[in-house]
Write an enzyme that holds these catalytic residues in place. Sequence first.
Site, PDB file in Angstrom:
ATOM      1  N   ASP A  36       0.899  -1.161  -0.088  1.00 37.98           N
ATOM      2  CA  ASP A  36       0.218   0.135  -0.043  1.00 37.98           C
ATOM      3  C   ASP A  36       0.707   1.274   0.006  1.00 37.98           C
ATOM      4  OD1 ASP A  36      -3.335   0.164   0.943  1.00 37.98           O
ATOM      5  OD2 ASP A  36      -2.202   1.987   0.570  1.00 37.98           O
ATOM      6  N   TYR A  68     -13.642   5.044 -14.137  1.00 34.31           N
ATOM      7  CA  TYR A  68     -13.539   4.257 -13.342  1.00 34.31           C
ATOM      8  C   TYR A  68     -14.142   3.006 -13.909  1.00 34.31           C
ATOM      9  CZ  TYR A  68     -14.342   1.486  -8.919  1.00 34.31           C
ATOM     10  OH  TYR A  68     -14.253   0.546  -7.878  1.00 34.31           O
ATOM     11  N   ALA A 106     -18.626  -3.440  -0.411  1.00 35.70           N
ATOM     12  CA  ALA A 106     -18.196  -3.439   1.126  1.00 35.70           C
ATOM     13  C   ALA A 106     -18.309  -2.051   1.502  1.00 35.70           C
ATOM     14  CB  ALA A 106     -16.810  -4.166   1.403  1.00 35.70           C
ATOM     15  N   SER A 160     -16.221   0.983   2.728  1.00 38.00           N
ATOM     16  CA  SER A 160     -14.861   1.314   2.787  1.00 38.00           C
ATOM     17  C   SER A 160     -14.891   2.917   2.654  1.00 38.00           C
ATOM     18  CB  SER A 160     -13.810   0.695   1.835  1.00 38.00           C
ATOM     19  OG  SER A 160     -14.252   1.264   0.345  1.00 38.00           O
TER      20      SER A 160
HETATM   21  P1  NAD Z   1      -9.961   1.375  -0.152  1.00 42.85           P
HETATM   22  O1  NAD Z   1      -9.544   3.019  -0.464  1.00 42.85           O
HETATM   23  O2  NAD Z   1     -10.107   1.159   1.463  1.00 42.85           O
HETATM   24  O3  NAD Z   1      -8.686   0.571  -0.293  1.00 42.85           O
HETATM   25  C1  NAD Z   1      -7.735   0.834  -1.475  1.00 42.85           C
HETATM   26  C2  NAD Z   1      -6.460   0.730  -1.115  1.00 42.85           C
HETATM   27  O4  NAD Z   1      -5.540   0.886  -2.232  1.00 42.85           O
HETATM   28  C3  NAD Z   1      -6.106   2.031  -0.270  1.00 42.85           C
HETATM   29  O5  NAD Z   1      -5.427   1.683   1.103  1.00 42.85           O
HETATM   30  C4  NAD Z   1      -4.939   2.749  -1.056  1.00 42.85           C
HETATM   31  O6  NAD Z   1      -4.101   3.412  -0.207  1.00 42.85           O
HETATM   32  C5  NAD Z   1      -4.475   1.810  -1.787  1.00 42.85           C
HETATM   33  N1  NAD Z   1      -4.042   2.395  -3.144  1.00 42.85           N
HETATM   34  C6  NAD Z   1      -4.556   3.402  -3.978  1.00 42.85           C
HETATM   35  N2  NAD Z   1      -3.603   3.623  -4.765  1.00 42.85           N
HETATM   36  C7  NAD Z   1      -2.386   2.879  -4.821  1.00 42.85           C
HETATM   37  C8  NAD Z   1      -1.479   2.766  -5.769  1.00 42.85           C
HETATM   38  N3  NAD Z   1      -1.199   3.532  -6.727  1.00 42.85           N
HETATM   39  N4  NAD Z   1      -0.476   1.852  -5.348  1.00 42.85           N
HETATM   40  C9  NAD Z   1      -0.892   1.156  -4.290  1.00 42.85           C
HETATM   41  N5  NAD Z   1      -1.650   1.004  -3.340  1.00 42.85           N
HETATM   42  C10 NAD Z   1      -2.759   1.830  -3.817  1.00 42.85           C
HETATM   43  O7  NAD Z   1     -10.946   1.001  -0.893  1.00 42.85           O
HETATM   44  P2  NAD Z   1     -11.606  -0.546  -0.960  1.00 42.85           P
HETATM   45  O8  NAD Z   1     -13.143  -0.129  -1.123  1.00 42.85           O
HETATM   46  O9  NAD Z   1     -11.391  -1.318  -0.037  1.00 42.85           O
HETATM   47  O10 NAD Z   1     -11.576  -0.904  -2.635  1.00 42.85           O
HETATM   48  C11 NAD Z   1     -10.657  -2.102  -3.108  1.00 42.85           C
HETATM   49  C12 NAD Z   1     -10.987  -2.404  -4.329  1.00 42.85           C
HETATM   50  O11 NAD Z   1     -12.196  -3.009  -4.701  1.00 42.85           O
HETATM   51  C13 NAD Z   1     -10.473  -1.277  -5.222  1.00 42.85           C
HETATM   52  O12 NAD Z   1     -10.230  -1.726  -6.426  1.00 42.85           O
HETATM   53  C14 NAD Z   1     -11.978  -0.683  -5.589  1.00 42.85           C
HETATM   54  O13 NAD Z   1     -12.167  -0.043  -6.893  1.00 42.85           O
HETATM   55  C15 NAD Z   1     -12.852  -2.094  -5.423  1.00 42.85           C
HETATM   56  N6  NAD Z   1     -14.159  -1.843  -5.403  1.00 42.85           N
HETATM   57  C16 NAD Z   1     -14.499  -1.754  -4.059  1.00 42.85           C
HETATM   58  C17 NAD Z   1     -16.019  -1.622  -3.923  1.00 42.85           C
HETATM   59  C18 NAD Z   1     -16.532  -1.252  -2.318  1.00 42.85           C
HETATM   60  O14 NAD Z   1     -17.763  -1.522  -2.429  1.00 42.85           O
HETATM   61  N7  NAD Z   1     -15.849  -1.143  -1.545  1.00 42.85           N
HETATM   62  C19 NAD Z   1     -17.052  -1.794  -4.962  1.00 42.85           C
HETATM   63  C20 NAD Z   1     -16.495  -2.249  -6.104  1.00 42.85           C
HETATM   64  C21 NAD Z   1     -15.244  -2.142  -6.112  1.00 42.85           C
END
Ligand code: NAD
Length: 921
Positions: free
Chosen positions: A533, A661, A693, A695
């Site tokens: 991260d 996105y 989820a 977040s």
């Molecule tokens: P989050 O923001 O809590 O986690 C994403 C993490 O990625 C963060 O800790 C951030 O620091 C890290 N990050 C961002 N850019 C980075 C980089 N360039 N290099 C290394 N680390 C990096 O969000 P989340 O909800 O846990 O999302 C996780 C994944 O799930 C993402 O790909 C998101 O698009 C996808 N997603 C989430 C949801 C949801 O409902 N939460 C829905 C659809 C998709």
Amino acid sequence: MIKKEKTMIGITSYGTYIPRLRLDRMAIFQSMGWFAPAIMMVAQGERSMCNWDEDSITMAVAAARDCLIAKDKKSVDALYLASTTLPFADRQNAGIISTALNLRDDIVTTDFTASQRVGTTAVVTALDAIKGGERKNILVAAADRRETKSAYFYEMWYGDGAAALMLGNEDVIAEYKGSYSLSYDFADHYRGRLNKYDYVWEERWARDEGYSKIIPQAIQGVLDQANLKIDQIDTLVYPCFFKAEHKKIAKKLGAKPEQVMDNLHEVCGETGCAHALVMLTSALEKAKPGQRIIVAGFGQGCNAILFEITDNITKLAPRSGFDGAVNNKQSIDNYPKFMKFRDIIETEMGIRAEAPTQIAMTTLWRKRKMILGLMGGKCRECGTQQFPKMDICVNPNCNAHHSQDDHEFADIPAKINSYTGDLLAVSIDPPHKYGMVQFEGGGRFMADFTDCDLEDLQVGLPVQMVFRRRLEDKDRGFSGYFWKAMPVPGASEILNRIKFDDQVAIITGAGGGLGKIYALELAKRGAKVVVNDLGGSRDGTGGGSSSAADVVVNEIKDLGGDAVANYDNVATVEGGENIVKSAIDAFGRVDIVINNAGILRDKSFTKMTPENWKAVLDVHLNGAYHVTRPAFTHMKEQGYGRIIMTTSAAGLYGNFGQTNYSAAKLALVGLMNTLKIEGAKYNIKINTVAPLAASRLTEDIMPPDLFAKMKPEFVSPMVLYLASDKCDESGAIFNAGMGYYNRASFYTGPGIELSKGKEPPTPEDIKANWDAINEMDGAKEISDANAAIVALISPPDPKPKKAAAADEAAPEASSLTPKDVFNMMPDQFKKDASAGVDVVFQYSISGSDGGDWYVTVKDQTCDVQAGKADQATCTLKMKDSDFVDMISGKLNPMQAFTSGKLAISGDVMKSQLIEKLFSMK
Ligand code: NAD
């Protein structure tokens, strides 16, 4: 004169056996309710039922083995077997058990039979013998497998089971304080010498004159003898399958409900003459030192025995006991199977079943230790174990002659080496399952498998040996016994547990949100984890903080796991390479990559700047490429890999303000589609998850109450399964969130051919054929681009006109939906019929028009609500179309119930009020 101290005698150990199969009583009603509707009144819970190869002897052996855990078998001086359902009328049944248990030859064995109270009679007789000093340790086993005619109350009340008690004067866990016996020729039922079923006299008489007079008299007798009052007794154990009578007896004795041991109707039913002892073993499991228990067994009189628990109970070795036996179960709702297993129905068994089954008594006598006792040999020269015992040691480096000592195999742990399911072999429960079993420490055995389905078997699965009926020679009335292998309860769950020991997982963006949970869960199951991260903000700016990844690494280490942090940016080529390098440097390999890092820069399309467009694509799409490519090289070399892409509903289906996105997220699906093909021959599986989820990415998008339910922990099980070696899927997309999971996919319609010889069609031709081109009825998934070309150029024949016309003429289905029915319900409510009624009916309707509704009837009012009630009186489950048919009078409710279209749980009797309370037709 020195006063001789009185020796303490009593129970020194106990064991229980309840067959694994449990028949849902509702299945009896569903099959036979048309004939005997009244049996519905006792159709709650499950009754235990023997497998086809179990009987009173095999159950008694199982309970006795449980009882003998950590006991010296050679100290047993007598074996008393109690049962009213013994397979042999003249061949001592206890003798078979004694041989199976490999007890000493110089002991007393005997059968106690012909009354329901013989379980307790055997205990009293044993205690008397010990008290008299004749014997030190007596094993009492009681078992029954009673038969009844079909569709009878007693079929509902009865269950099969066994219990065993070791009685003696050393390490007593429950001291014998006295007993009181009554002997009356009170024949509430009897079974004639040549009859299969009991003849039962009027139930009310049995209750009033029998149970409720004789049991209290016996219990009072033992209380008076011991000079005790009822409130000085902690637990009263007395079987009585009449629920109301069971309570009344306690009341008559002045006992409080909490003093009375449950009669176990719901969990196994009454296990005949064994039941008092089965209930006693359950009571002993919960008993504390100093407590007093009275156990009473009814049947042509009654025995009441008083015990006081000692400190030794806390030292007893662990055993299956009642709890273990009752919890090891397979519930079935197949009533015909129950009938077949008990020989109530006769089925054609085929010519092979006619092969002679006569057993030579001479061979059985000579080989009794091997056949009944599973006795093999152990070489005293080299220690090699073998079954069967032979004259020459099988160890090629030893080959000693006559060097084998008797060696018992029944308690040695074993595993399956090979297995098969044979549909041609004769079997009462096909397919016939058998295979090679390997004993720990050596020795093999070609065994039948029992108490399992073919799907439960696998190489390496731990099994335990059980004593079962091998054959039945009906012509001569002979039951032949041998040992079989049974999967150890719970072993398959342990064997099939998804584990990641010695595997290395890279999770990008694992400093928070979903990635953090994936990292923790993988580490808990043995994976070594690279927690990547870069620690930026939600839009990807302000990166460079190592704390997010460090916190997760520390958490993993605190849990005893292994992890390293990596702070690289997935959006760069070097970042990706470094992340993979971290895994190789720290752990030497990489098995799993979860491309999870993500940012958001939402803007409507015209405001979507090139910078925002590029930043999002760089992290999601390019990030996955940067990390996966170097990891893929290692995975190819090692011939194993699991890769997870993270897409989103926005990419799969679209979402306002998220063009960047959405484009990036669906591009990951394209990356997966080709990678699944390139990875296939290296056992690299790649799948995509669309999570939902809570977040920081979703905190301002989701309504707060929904947000609270969206724990990332509901997404991680899917991701862990896809990341495991148990997953054979590749190239699929799964939505996962809040405990809901489904697959998303691209489907391609059947299409149409419009070429006119070599001439292309005109745009007008396209318009004219739009319905056929646009048709998705008959659409298919396509495995790759080549298959897509084949599908495109081979459309199905156009629909024959006649069939199409017939389709159109089909009558329209009823337009009423369950929702309409519930909206109408308050108007159909019959207030006058509801006086004194206080019920909540929960409806759970499946199908596309389904849902949950509940109807509360109280104080002569009716309230209908969507959703689930806090506490429902009964729950009715149905398919939407069946529900509408039932309400509109097309489907009779009783027929719906007996055919299984309507399932009712909870207080089934109250469900009958529905017809009275509503006029729905
Ligand atoms: P989050 O923001 O809590 O986690 C994403 C993490 O990625 C963060 O800790 C951030 O620091 C890290 N990050 C961002 N850019 C980075 C980089 N360039 N290099 C290394 N680390 C990096 O969000 P989340 O909800 O846990 O999302 C996780 C994944 O799930 C993402 O790909 C998101 O698009 C996808 N997603 C989430 C949801 C949801 O409902 N939460 C829905 C659809 C998709």
